[in-house]
Motif scaffolding. Structure first.
Motif, mmCIF file in Angstrom:
data_model
loop_
_atom_site.group_PDB
_atom_site.id
_atom_site.type_symbol
_atom_site.label_atom_id
_atom_site.label_comp_id
_atom_site.label_asym_id
_atom_site.label_seq_id
_atom_site.Cartn_x
_atom_site.Cartn_y
_atom_site.Cartn_z
ATOM 1 N N PHE A 61 -10.265 3.304 6.728
ATOM 2 C CA PHE A 61 -9.802 2.008 6.209
ATOM 3 C C PHE A 61 -8.441 2.139 5.528
ATOM 4 C CE2 PHE A 61 -9.727 -1.048 2.617
ATOM 5 C CZ PHE A 61 -9.657 -2.218 3.358
ATOM 6 N N ALA A 62 -8.304 3.155 4.652
ATOM 7 C CA ALA A 62 -7.031 3.353 3.944
ATOM 8 C C ALA A 62 -5.907 3.686 4.910
ATOM 9 C CB ALA A 62 -7.184 4.465 2.904
ATOM 10 N N SER A 63 -6.199 4.487 5.925
ATOM 11 C CA SER A 63 -5.183 4.840 6.915
ATOM 12 C C SER A 63 -4.726 3.602 7.688
ATOM 13 C CB SER A 63 -5.724 5.897 7.885
ATOM 14 O OG SER A 63 -6.053 7.088 7.192
ATOM 15 N N GLY A 64 -5.667 2.710 7.990
ATOM 16 C CA GLY A 64 -5.303 1.483 8.672
ATOM 17 C C GLY A 64 -4.372 0.620 7.839
ATOM 18 N N LEU A 65 -4.629 0.560 6.536
ATOM 19 C CA LEU A 65 -3.761 -0.221 5.657
ATOM 20 C C LEU A 65 -2.351 0.365 5.595
ATOM 21 C CD1 LEU A 65 -6.158 -0.991 2.651
ATOM 22 C CD2 LEU A 65 -5.429 -2.550 4.467
ATOM 23 N N VAL A 66 -2.260 1.691 5.518
ATOM 24 C CA VAL A 66 -0.945 2.334 5.499
ATOM 25 C C VAL A 66 -0.252 2.167 6.849
ATOM 26 C CG1 VAL A 66 0.282 4.527 5.196
ATOM 27 C CG2 VAL A 66 -1.684 3.996 3.750
ATOM 28 N N LEU A 67 -1.015 2.254 7.922
ATOM 29 C CA LEU A 67 -0.468 2.075 9.265
ATOM 30 C C LEU A 67 0.182 0.696 9.405
ATOM 31 C CD1 LEU A 67 -0.266 3.040 12.256
ATOM 32 C CD2 LEU A 67 -2.518 2.035 12.604
ATOM 33 N N ARG A 68 -0.501 -0.308 8.885
ATOM 34 C CA ARG A 68 0.007 -1.677 9.029
ATOM 35 C C ARG A 68 1.138 -1.983 8.057
ATOM 36 N NH1 ARG A 68 2.455 -5.326 9.339
ATOM 37 N NH2 ARG A 68 1.980 -7.483 9.902
ATOM 38 N N ILE B 255 -2.484 3.745 -1.830
ATOM 39 C CA ILE B 255 -3.875 3.369 -1.549
ATOM 40 C C ILE B 255 -4.698 4.600 -1.185
ATOM 41 C CG2 ILE B 255 -5.348 2.081 0.056
ATOM 42 C CD1 ILE B 255 -3.132 0.006 0.260
ATOM 43 N N VAL B 256 -4.080 5.511 -0.447
ATOM 44 C CA VAL B 256 -4.776 6.731 -0.018
ATOM 45 C C VAL B 256 -5.251 7.540 -1.219
ATOM 46 C CG1 VAL B 256 -4.390 8.986 1.060
ATOM 47 C CG2 VAL B 256 -3.638 6.896 2.211
ATOM 48 N N TRP B 257 -4.431 7.605 -2.269
ATOM 49 C CA TRP B 257 -4.741 8.447 -3.422
ATOM 50 C C TRP B 257 -5.650 7.759 -4.433
ATOM 51 C CZ3 TRP B 257 -2.748 13.090 -2.273
ATOM 52 C CH2 TRP B 257 -1.631 13.132 -1.425
ATOM 53 N N THR B 258 -5.691 6.437 -4.425
ATOM 54 C CA THR B 258 -6.378 5.718 -5.502
ATOM 55 C C THR B 258 -7.646 4.997 -5.070
ATOM 56 O OG1 THR B 258 -4.986 3.757 -5.111
ATOM 57 C CG2 THR B 258 -4.204 5.356 -6.727
ATOM 58 N N LEU B 259 -7.809 4.709 -3.784
ATOM 59 C CA LEU B 259 -8.926 3.864 -3.358
ATOM 60 C C LEU B 259 -10.276 4.470 -3.703
ATOM 61 C CD1 LEU B 259 -9.632 1.236 -1.979
ATOM 62 C CD2 LEU B 259 -9.596 2.420 0.229
ATOM 63 N N MET B 260 -10.427 5.777 -3.530
ATOM 64 C CA MET B 260 -11.713 6.408 -3.820
ATOM 65 C C MET B 260 -12.044 6.352 -5.308
ATOM 66 S SD MET B 260 -14.324 7.732 -2.347
ATOM 67 C CE MET B 260 -13.881 8.400 -0.747
ATOM 68 N N PHE B 261 -11.017 6.379 -6.165
ATOM 69 C CA PHE B 261 -11.272 6.320 -7.600
ATOM 70 C C PHE B 261 -11.807 4.952 -8.020
ATOM 71 C CE2 PHE B 261 -8.399 9.971 -7.521
ATOM 72 C CZ PHE B 261 -9.096 10.850 -8.340
ATOM 73 N N ALA B 262 -11.556 3.918 -7.201
ATOM 74 C CA ALA B 262 -12.122 2.606 -7.492
ATOM 75 C C ALA B 262 -13.641 2.615 -7.312
ATOM 76 C CB ALA B 262 -11.493 1.548 -6.587
ATOM 77 N N VAL B 263 -14.111 3.513 -6.449
ATOM 78 C CA VAL B 263 -15.547 3.655 -6.201
ATOM 79 C C VAL B 263 -16.221 4.464 -7.304
ATOM 80 C CG1 VAL B 263 -17.254 4.580 -4.557
ATOM 81 C CG2 VAL B 263 -15.163 3.491 -3.716
#
Length: 274
Positions: free
Chosen positions: A168-175, A183-191
């Motif tokens: 999911f994070a890779s798709g966001l960076v891709l777009r 997002i790649v570094w922080t998204l998991m910390f939201a969980v």
């Protein structure tokens, strides 16, 4: 001949997947700072949290009863976080090199690309986590592998979650380009707060507990505490985690494909800068 070529193109090519894995492997092995980083952070975490557990256990008998719950939670969290990061870092390597457009114009299929990233995630994870578990055994006498067969269920559920988040994070960076790299570094910390890594679900407010139970890692960490404290393996928790993981993985893959098509339409594959 054309029919054979067409059939080959429709299938998944192990050769292309292997070529991508070798690319990332050679890239990793050619840089000792990359290797050092894989070992450094997990080792630092286990030593810091392990000594903290020793300190607290001197004033409280809980950790004696808990049987290394804190250390086990640190290791499992690192599997979750490093699994996602190992996936995403290999993806970012292509973004940094401005090579993603070239890959997407090659015979390489998106599923083959994602599979190669998953395999590389496991390799990077092993390099970091295995020394971490040995340090836990050497310094604190905690044998992570003594968990036994339940460890397989814990690991599989965590790695599936990490891949879902990574895709999911890779798709966001891709777009959106490298401007969305954070997002790649922080998204998991939201969980992290809702996954109840270091505390049971019961400490959360009632409305947050409902949210926490929608996350597969919550089931894994609850299962770990049940195993280490009560010596009971909760297979039902692992089944629920697997079901949610299957839904998340399918959704993340579909999202990645949609974002990839959007990136192709908008030309951002060839201009993936800030």
């Amino acid at each position: 001949m054309s029919e054979l070529v067409s059939q080959h193109q429709r299938g998944i090519s192990l050769q292309r997947i292997n070529a991508m894995v070798l690319r990332y492997w050679y890239l990793l092995m050619s840089s000792w700072p990359r290797l050092l980083e894989l070992v450094y952070w997990p080792a630092l975490q286990i030593i810091t949290w392990g000594f903290l557990q020793n300190y607290i256990s001197q004033a409280s008998g809980f950790f004696a009863k808990a049987g290394g719950t804190l250390i086990g939670a640190v290791i499992l969290w690192d599997i979750l976080f490093r699994g996602q990061l190992g996936f995403s870092i290999s993806f970012l390597e292509e973004m940094w090199a401005r090579n993603l457009g070239n890959l997407m114009m090659s015979p390489l299929k998106p599923i083959e690309f994602l599979l190669s990233l998953m395999i590389m995630s496991l390799i990077r994870l092993a390099i970091g986590v295995i020394p971490m578990t040995l340090l836990a055994l050497f310094f604190f006498g905690f044998n992570f592998y003594a968990i036994g067969l339940p460890l397989i269920a814990f690991f599989c559920n965590l790695i599936f979650t990490s891949w879902s988040v990574g895709v999911f994070a890779s798709g966001l960076v891709l777009r959106n380009g490298l401007g969305a790299e954070s997002i790649v570094w922080t998204l998991m910390f939201a969980v992290m707060p809702l996954a109840c890594i270091y505390y049971p679900v019961e400490v959360l407010p009632a409305w947050l507990q409902a949210v926490a139970w929608t996350l597969p890692p919550t089931y894994v960490f609850e299962g770990m505490r049940s195993l280490l404290i009560d010596h009971v393996f909760r297979a039902d928790l692992m089944v629920w985690a697997l079901v949610i993981n299957a839904i998340l993985f399918a959704a993340s893959f579909a999202t990645f494909l949609a974002l990839l098509q959007s990136a192709k339409r908008n030309g951002s594959l060839l201009s993936s800068g800030e």
